[in-house]
Write an enzyme that holds these catalytic residues in place. Structure first.
Site, PDB file in Angstrom:
ATOM      1  CB  THR A  20       0.102  -9.872  10.827  1.00  0.00           C
ATOM      2  OG1 THR A  20       0.501  -8.506  11.020  1.00  0.00           O
ATOM      3  CG2 THR A  20       0.771 -10.761  11.861  1.00  0.00           C
ATOM      4  CD1 TRP A  21      -1.168  -6.793   3.781  1.00  0.00           C
ATOM      5  CD2 TRP A  21       0.690  -7.238   2.638  1.00  0.00           C
ATOM      6  NE1 TRP A  21      -1.296  -6.213   2.559  1.00  0.00           N
ATOM      7  CE2 TRP A  21      -0.165  -6.467   1.834  1.00  0.00           C
ATOM      8  CE3 TRP A  21       1.916  -7.632   2.126  1.00  0.00           C
ATOM      9  CZ2 TRP A  21       0.184  -6.086   0.528  1.00  0.00           C
ATOM     10  CZ3 TRP A  21       2.260  -7.243   0.831  1.00  0.00           C
ATOM     11  CH2 TRP A  21       1.401  -6.486   0.045  1.00  0.00           C
ATOM     12  CE1 TYR A  57       1.174  -4.097   6.087  1.00  0.00           C
ATOM     13  CE2 TYR A  57       1.747  -5.501   7.927  1.00  0.00           C
ATOM     14  CZ  TYR A  57       2.120  -4.756   6.829  1.00  0.00           C
ATOM     15  OH  TYR A  57       3.454  -4.686   6.481  1.00  0.00           O
ATOM     16  CD  GLN A 199       9.249  -4.892   7.641  1.00  0.00           C
ATOM     17  OE1 GLN A 199       8.280  -5.309   7.007  1.00  0.00           O
ATOM     18  NE2 GLN A 199       9.184  -4.617   8.944  1.00  0.00           N
ATOM     19  CE1 TYR A 227       8.036  -5.181   1.068  1.00  0.00           C
ATOM     20  CE2 TYR A 227       9.274  -3.897   2.669  1.00  0.00           C
ATOM     21  CZ  TYR A 227       8.583  -3.971   1.477  1.00  0.00           C
ATOM     22  OH  TYR A 227       8.433  -2.850   0.682  1.00  0.00           O
ATOM     23  N   GLY A 303       4.785 -14.259   5.713  1.00  0.00           N
ATOM     24  CA  GLY A 303       3.373 -14.276   6.066  1.00  0.00           C
ATOM     25  C   GLY A 303       2.849 -15.696   6.149  1.00  0.00           C
ATOM     26  CB  ALA A 304       1.892 -18.095   8.008  1.00  0.00           C
TER      27      ALA A 304
END
Length: 341
Positions: A20-21, A57, A199, A227, A303-304
């Protein structure tokens, strides 16, 4: 969507996690809350139940949006991960200086607003405050996975870990992870208590961790969450050599997005496209499947910002590549994506 355990925590999480960056609305061109919530719902509805966020973020914004999306029944369907140990708008007394928007060569966690200066702070009081603040923004009583975002060299890891274990005992977090850590630092966590997740940046373009963190995680039953597995979009095939980026887009100043490097990547993608076609996959799906097939790599973080992107990402976590396909991809990586000297 396949699932795998998060270390020894007893938590099963989808092998592809939603990052969710970008949803935080900064660095990648902004976001719309309504669309972001719909994206999170689509991810969960399609089996991508692992949701990863962080306070930094958007300076709390991403957590607030995730919290709004997970109200009601969605919270119980999701494995919720966040982070701690980064402090924004800080002073020299707030820990180890991380960077600010003035540091143009460090953009992974920088903010474009120069009024913010980010510090790493792993002190117990700050860890507790960070977790409490995240619980409030996320509108939840418990966070499934809490990860230290960056390691603070001014605070003993044992002190940080002891506080995380207290929070776990209090039922405020369920599992403990770290990010941007070395095997030596992970060993310090493990000397105090269970470490469930590491991560790290890992992709076909970023393979340094394959020689150290991945073997360590596999040996110590620590889940590895990769990531930027799509190279910030470069490995999707959608960012060709002639692509122009909008003002304010961080890719304008990332060396890997130079036109020369994009040509090299495009040549590599042309080599592996027939493999994607054989599996009826897009390039992004093939790259994701390759990532979670690497020894020690258990999960990939993608991410999306739209439902369409989520639907595409899901399939990459639902396919298993055979050994021959993996060998062909590795051969193309060795030939076309050799590191610059």
């Amino acid at each position: 969507m396949h699932t795998r355990p998060l270390g020894q925590s007893g938590i099963e999480a989808s092998v592809v996690a939603l990052g969710t960056w970008a949803i935080g609305g900064w660095m990648w061109g902004g976001s719309v809350e309504r669309e972001s919530i719909a994206t999170i719902h689509a991810a969960i509805d399609n089996g991508m139940t692992f949701i990863d966020t962080a306070p930094v973020y958007g300076m709390g914004r991403a957590e607030e949006i995730v919290g709004a999306a997970l109200r009601g029944s969605y919270r119980h369907k999701a494995v919720l991960a966040s982070k701690c140990s980064l402090v924004w708008d800080g002073t020299g007394e707030d820990g180890y200086y991380h960077f600010s928007a003035d540091d143009q060569d460090k953009v992974d966690d920088a903010t474009p607003d120069p009024k913010y200066r980010i510090f790493r702070n792993g002190r117990p009081a700050q860890i507790r405050k960070g977790v409490e603040d995240s619980l409030r923004r996320l509108r939840t009583d418990v966070i499934d996975l809490m990860q230290t975002h960056w390691q603070d060299p001014t605070t003993p890891i044992a002190d940080t870990m002891h506080e995380l274990l207290k929070l776990k005992k209090e039922g405020k977090i369920r599992a403990i992870g770290c990010s941007n850590a070395t095997p030596e630092q992970m060993a310090e966590y493990l000397a105090v208590g269970p470490l469930d997740v590491d991560q790290e940046k890992f992709s076909m373009l970023d393979r340094d961790r394959a020689g150290d963190n991945l073997p360590f995680c596999k040996e110590n039953n620590v889940a590895f969450l990769a990531y930027s597995p799509l190279g910030q979009g470069l490995l999707t095939g959608a960012v060709g050599p002639d692509r122009q980026f909008q003002p304010g887009d961080a890719r304008n100043r990332l060396p890997r997005f130079s036109q020369e490097n994009r040509r090299k990547v495009a040549d590599f993608l042309a080599d592996i496209r027939p493999i994607a076609d054989d599996y009826s996959l897009t390039l992004a799906q093939l790259v994701t499947a390759w990532t979670v097939a690497q020894p020690g790599c258990t999960h990939a973080l993608l991410g999306a910002r739209s439902i369409k992107q989520v639907i595409e990402n899901v399939k990459g976590g639902a396919v298993t590549l055979d050994p021959r396909a993996l060998e062909e991809i590795d051969r193309a990586i060795a030939e076309k994506l050799r590191p610059e000297k």
